[in-house]
Write a protein that holds these residues in place. Sequence first.
Motif, PDB file in Angstrom:
ATOM      1  N   ASP A 186       0.802  -1.463   0.047  1.00  0.00           N
ATOM      2  CA  ASP A 186       0.137   0.091  -0.053  1.00  0.00           C
ATOM      3  C   ASP A 186       1.028   1.217  -0.067  1.00  0.00           C
ATOM      4  OD1 ASP A 186      -2.702  -1.423   0.033  1.00  0.00           O
ATOM      5  OD2 ASP A 186      -2.262  -1.669   2.146  1.00  0.00           O
ATOM      6  N   ILE A 187       2.032   0.987   0.449  1.00  0.00           N
ATOM      7  CA  ILE A 187       2.812   2.337   0.701  1.00  0.00           C
ATOM      8  C   ILE A 187       4.105   2.290  -0.288  1.00  0.00           C
ATOM      9  CG2 ILE A 187       2.035   2.963   2.774  1.00  0.00           C
ATOM     10  CD1 ILE A 187       4.372   1.279   4.122  1.00  0.00           C
ATOM     11  N   CYS A 188       4.830   3.335  -0.099  1.00  0.00           N
ATOM     12  CA  CYS A 188       5.976   3.705  -0.946  1.00  0.00           C
ATOM     13  C   CYS A 188       7.415   2.791  -0.007  1.00  0.00           C
ATOM     14  CB  CYS A 188       6.274   4.817  -1.522  1.00  0.00           C
ATOM     15  SG  CYS A 188       6.899   6.018  -0.145  1.00  0.00           S
ATOM     16  N   ARG A 189       8.541   2.865  -0.906  1.00  0.00           N
ATOM     17  CA  ARG A 189       9.518   2.232  -0.092  1.00  0.00           C
ATOM     18  C   ARG A 189      10.093   3.188   0.803  1.00  0.00           C
ATOM     19  NH1 ARG A 189      11.753  -2.578  -3.233  1.00  0.00           N
ATOM     20  NH2 ARG A 189       9.872  -3.171  -4.568  1.00  0.00           N
ATOM     21  N   LYS A 190      10.683   2.950   1.639  1.00  0.00           N
ATOM     22  CA  LYS A 190      11.415   3.895   2.608  1.00  0.00           C
ATOM     23  C   LYS A 190      12.736   4.779   1.949  1.00  0.00           C
ATOM     24  CE  LYS A 190      10.242   1.812   6.854  1.00  0.00           C
ATOM     25  NZ  LYS A 190      10.569   1.145   8.218  1.00  0.00           N
ATOM     26  N   SER A 191      13.023   4.205   0.614  1.00  0.00           N
ATOM     27  CA  SER A 191      14.161   4.682   0.209  1.00  0.00           C
ATOM     28  C   SER A 191      13.713   5.712  -0.888  1.00  0.00           C
ATOM     29  CB  SER A 191      14.965   3.699  -0.639  1.00  0.00           C
ATOM     30  OG  SER A 191      14.151   3.196  -1.586  1.00  0.00           O
ATOM     31  N   GLU A 192      12.524   6.245  -0.963  1.00  0.00           N
ATOM     32  CA  GLU A 192      12.046   7.174  -1.928  1.00  0.00           C
ATOM     33  C   GLU A 192      12.239   8.699  -1.902  1.00  0.00           C
ATOM     34  OE1 GLU A 192       8.331   5.861  -3.863  1.00  0.00           O
ATOM     35  OE2 GLU A 192       8.885   3.819  -3.778  1.00  0.00           O
ATOM     36  N   TYR A 193      13.465   8.697  -1.516  1.00  0.00           N
ATOM     37  CA  TYR A 193      13.829  10.316  -1.419  1.00  0.00           C
ATOM     38  C   TYR A 193      15.070  10.668  -1.918  1.00  0.00           C
ATOM     39  CZ  TYR A 193      17.044   7.955   2.074  1.00  0.00           C
ATOM     40  OH  TYR A 193      17.687   7.368   2.665  1.00  0.00           O
ATOM     41  N   PHE A 194      15.413  11.843  -2.360  1.00  0.00           N
ATOM     42  CA  PHE A 194      16.671  12.383  -3.163  1.00  0.00           C
ATOM     43  C   PHE A 194      17.923  11.991  -2.519  1.00  0.00           C
ATOM     44  CE2 PHE A 194      14.068  15.549  -5.383  1.00  0.00           C
ATOM     45  CZ  PHE A 194      14.318  15.267  -6.386  1.00  0.00           C
ATOM     46  N   LYS A 195      18.783  11.489  -3.171  1.00  0.00           N
ATOM     47  CA  LYS A 195      20.167  10.980  -2.525  1.00  0.00           C
ATOM     48  C   LYS A 195      21.242  11.600  -3.491  1.00  0.00           C
ATOM     49  CE  LYS A 195      18.416   6.381  -0.988  1.00  0.00           C
ATOM     50  NZ  LYS A 195      18.451   5.110  -1.049  1.00  0.00           N
ATOM     51  N   PRO A 196      22.324  12.153  -2.912  1.00  0.00           N
ATOM     52  CA  PRO A 196      23.452  12.445  -4.003  1.00  0.00           C
ATOM     53  C   PRO A 196      23.628  11.467  -5.036  1.00  0.00           C
ATOM     54  CG  PRO A 196      24.404  12.857  -1.731  1.00  0.00           C
ATOM     55  CD  PRO A 196      22.808  11.734  -1.528  1.00  0.00           C
ATOM     56  N   GLU A 197      23.681  12.021  -6.099  1.00  0.00           N
ATOM     57  CA  GLU A 197      23.607  11.224  -7.564  1.00  0.00           C
ATOM     58  C   GLU A 197      24.984  10.387  -7.573  1.00  0.00           C
ATOM     59  OE1 GLU A 197      23.938  12.848 -11.883  1.00  0.00           O
ATOM     60  OE2 GLU A 197      21.901  13.246 -11.175  1.00  0.00           O
ATOM     61  N   ILE A 198      25.990  10.799  -6.717  1.00  0.00           N
ATOM     62  CA  ILE A 198      27.290  10.174  -7.056  1.00  0.00           C
ATOM     63  C   ILE A 198      27.097   8.980  -6.091  1.00  0.00           C
ATOM     64  CG2 ILE A 198      28.250  11.339  -4.708  1.00  0.00           C
ATOM     65  CD1 ILE A 198      30.343  10.292  -7.820  1.00  0.00           C
ATOM     66  N   ASN A 199      26.304   8.922  -5.033  1.00  0.00           N
ATOM     67  CA  ASN A 199      26.204   7.709  -4.066  1.00  0.00           C
ATOM     68  C   ASN A 199      25.387   6.608  -5.082  1.00  0.00           C
ATOM     69  OD1 ASN A 199      27.117   9.436  -2.243  1.00  0.00           O
ATOM     70  ND2 ASN A 199      25.236   9.192  -0.708  1.00  0.00           N
ATOM     71  N   LEU A 200      24.340   7.143  -5.924  1.00  0.00           N
ATOM     72  CA  LEU A 200      23.634   6.092  -6.756  1.00  0.00           C
ATOM     73  C   LEU A 200      24.606   5.533  -7.757  1.00  0.00           C
ATOM     74  CD1 LEU A 200      20.162   7.859  -7.488  1.00  0.00           C
ATOM     75  CD2 LEU A 200      20.723   5.875  -6.224  1.00  0.00           C
TER      76      LEU A 200
END
Length: 1022
Positions: A186-200
């Motif tokens: 029913d809900i989004c994942r806890k990771s759905e926020y902005f992170k530095p692009e370099i980390n991705l």
Amino acid sequence: MYLNCHSFHSLRYGTLSVQNLVDQAHEFGIKELVLTDINTVTAIYDFKKECDNRGIKPIAGIEVRKENRLLYITIAKEFNGIGEVNKILTEYNCNGIELSEVAPEFNQVFVIYPIENIPEILKKNEFIGIREEEINLLIRPEFKHRINKMVVLQSITFTTKREYNLHKILRAIDGNTLVSQLSENDICRKSEYFKPEINLIQSFERYPEIIDNTKKILTECNFEFTYKEKGSTENKNKKHFLSSKEQDIELLTKLAYEGLEKRYGADNDVAKKRVDKEIKVINELDFSAYFLITWDIVQYSNKMGFMHVGRGSGANSIVSYCLGITDICPIELDLYFERFLNLNRTAPPDFDLDWSWQNRDMIIQYIFDTYGKDRVAFCGTNVEFKYRSIFREIGKAFGLPKEELDDLATQSMETHEVNSVVKLVHKYGKLLEKFPNQRSMHACGILISEEPITNYTALEMPPKGFPIAQFDMNVAEDIGLEKFDILSQRGLGTINETVELIKKNRGIQVDIRDTSISKDESVCNQYLAIGNTIGCFYIESPAMRGLLRRLQCDNYKILVAASSIIRPGVAQSGMMREYIYRHNHPDQFEYFHPVFEENLKETYGIMVYQEDVIKIAQYFGGLDHADGDILRRAMSGKERSIQKLIEVKANFFEKCKEQGHSEQMTAEAFRQIESFAGYSFCKAHSASYAVESYQSLYLKVYYPLEFMVSVINNQGGFYRTEVYIHEARMSGAKVQNPCVNNSEYKTRLIEKEIYLGFLVLQSLESKIAQSISEERDKNGNYTSLENFIKRIPVGIETIQILIFIGAFRFTGKQKNELLVEARLLLFNFKTENRNITLFEEPAKRFELPELKREAFEDAFDELEIIGFPISSSPFDLLKTKYRGSVFVKDLLKFHKQEVKMLAYLISRKHVPTKRGAMFFGTWIDVNGDYFDTAHFPDSLKQYDFQGGGCYLLLGTVEVDYHFPTITIHKMSKMPMIPDPRYEYDEDRQYHIHKQMKEDISMTSRKPYPQAHEIGLPRQKFK
């Protein structure tokens, strides 16, 4: 790297506004951003603007979901790719065509599937989205060979832990469940926020092809879209009514000249010159199609026999008058075309077209059928969470019981009983303010596009049954889709129905659009001057009736002014009060400046209309047309803002200085202009309203019973039904309760008898109410109670309502006798015997004891069932025989004297003052005449209103320009007799009395200024 971002336009899911989303991306140094709201394109146009302002490359897409399950994410390579997705969503929303698990063939769209929904075969434009937390799954054989078709899927839904919790609350609200009962799906994942692009990038460094695929999508996609340029008349509306600009202007000219001869005769050079001038401007600005489409809609309306009103600034145009779009002669009222359309204006002209609330849907259907369902849609509008819905919805998500939800929703925050859950409700309630809750239909704005409307937006189908765009009128205007305003109102329904009723009852065909009877008629003018206008469109409220009396308004032109000066913009500035003074004392003031005398002589040098403000800005202040247009828009419905006026203030002062005006004179002139930065009418709009008011008044004067029946059937105006029934009585009608053999669903007039319709019985099921007259029309009158029960499928509750209201009085039996009979009949009745009428058995006779009724039992039955008594007046139900010492007919004689009156409360209006809340009351005395009272805060502290009913009033009469008002010092609600139906039940003897009604209107405006506070100069400035 951010291919899947949600704004709060992903309704009840996302937690970020568009601006917030883009601002955060900018803070992280992100250069490309993809907005993919769930099943909507609502925000893409604002998103592009925000991104352009922040130096971010905007990319548009849509996340396609079905029943809360993510199917795939679509990202448009070019703008027309959005149109491809819009089409499939429109088919789903409007035509019920299911969304497939696999994306259809797209030409200009990339598709990203979540790992839970990967098709067996991926097309060239299709990819698999992998989240950071899913990287470990890539060692599985089923995924390993597909890595070359994968992209980074970093979704964005929230920012902080608090917003994540808000997201969960939104999901609970959407699912009508508790937060504690939400599942992971029913809900989004806890990771759905902005992170530095370099980390991705570091997280996916073992899979460079995934990063390359992601970058490829970002590189190959563009959201290039041409917004409407400032200064351009180009738009995306239907370009031609026929097939070319040349054909359109030729037809428009032909129609205008035909109408010119009809309206003005063959030799009116002034009118002809003006038509030629307008046609030239219309052609130059490419607005011929807009006029012709509007004309076409009106032609259909006329063909169907519907009445319409063309109002707003459109009535400034003689071409629209000649085409029959409006019925206001701009020459007669000195209306200037430039207020409506000028070479500096880039938006199409704005016609406001009104139809009866009963006919409007047929007009709308014609527009959709004629101009193509694929090219027509209503503007949408975003309905935000409101105070009540915020507390009710969040409280429900936390599991609060209904009683607590009611308290939270109906009481101010300061009075809430604070506990841990209520604290959470408050905390997240503040975050929800300004959040869109649902999309709805704009009240009147219809888009007619040159291209299929799905090129710009997906469509949705609200309950009303006409498709809506997923953006509002402001976005529509930004992108160049200009709306047509197709409105409805009950006032036109009343006029229409009255004309039909007169023809049916009297055989008289009233041409109500004939200006000789709908603008200047001696008896109507007499009614106007004394404010005898109850039931008449726009001029029946206590405030308006008081204004008419203060002005002793006895002609159409003063009525036009009155329609405008009562508006908040004029009244709030003090201009209304000053206008009344100058109208009554035309020899006791001088004009502020010769320009004011030259341009505002008709309104005594006072700015009453929007046009007046523009005239003063131009002729006194020396502003050009462009700045004048800024003023116009600042006073219009689209941009009511003092800020807009401030933009031209410096220029105004500079220009005035050049023309030799003193600083003091300039400041006073601008103060008067500035006061209009709120609601005000253009003169043509006032004139249109005044015509409709006058048409209503003409019908009230000469056909009062037909008119009042129509007012009741169109569900009134300012007042409740009881007031219009009173008006009918005052005009000689005999009012009858509903009767199964004489009444219909709506109220009916038979000679001078008004039979109330079953519609007034609020507790009677609508279907049953309509079937009573339908069955009677087919098979004749009902012969008895038993005959009625056999023919109409009713239970004992419905029969009781009809018996108590007297609907079976034709039987000659008393109500209590009928009630016993009904119970016996229904006890023995078999459903299969219903409608057996050919060999109907004679009605059974029951021997019942004689059951006597008290004289006023009927009145209390009526009070309980329809909310007011019919068989008696409210005064008859009082314990006291006293009826007052002074009556309305004599009030003018008692100026500055104290009077004692007994009166029945009709309505009261809340009015803010600097000393606190006060009320204006409207009452009738025992003779049925209306009067008004003022209740100041000090008086209300001790002598407040106690609900509907009769009051004893003590106050001082104040006659203000022919209009008497009583300033109340003391008042007391008078006791009524006990309910005779409960003679032996003391607990219920006064229960029904609480249902006595009053009309209450609450306002939150600033207090109007007092005479000494207005300070409008009455002498010429030196």
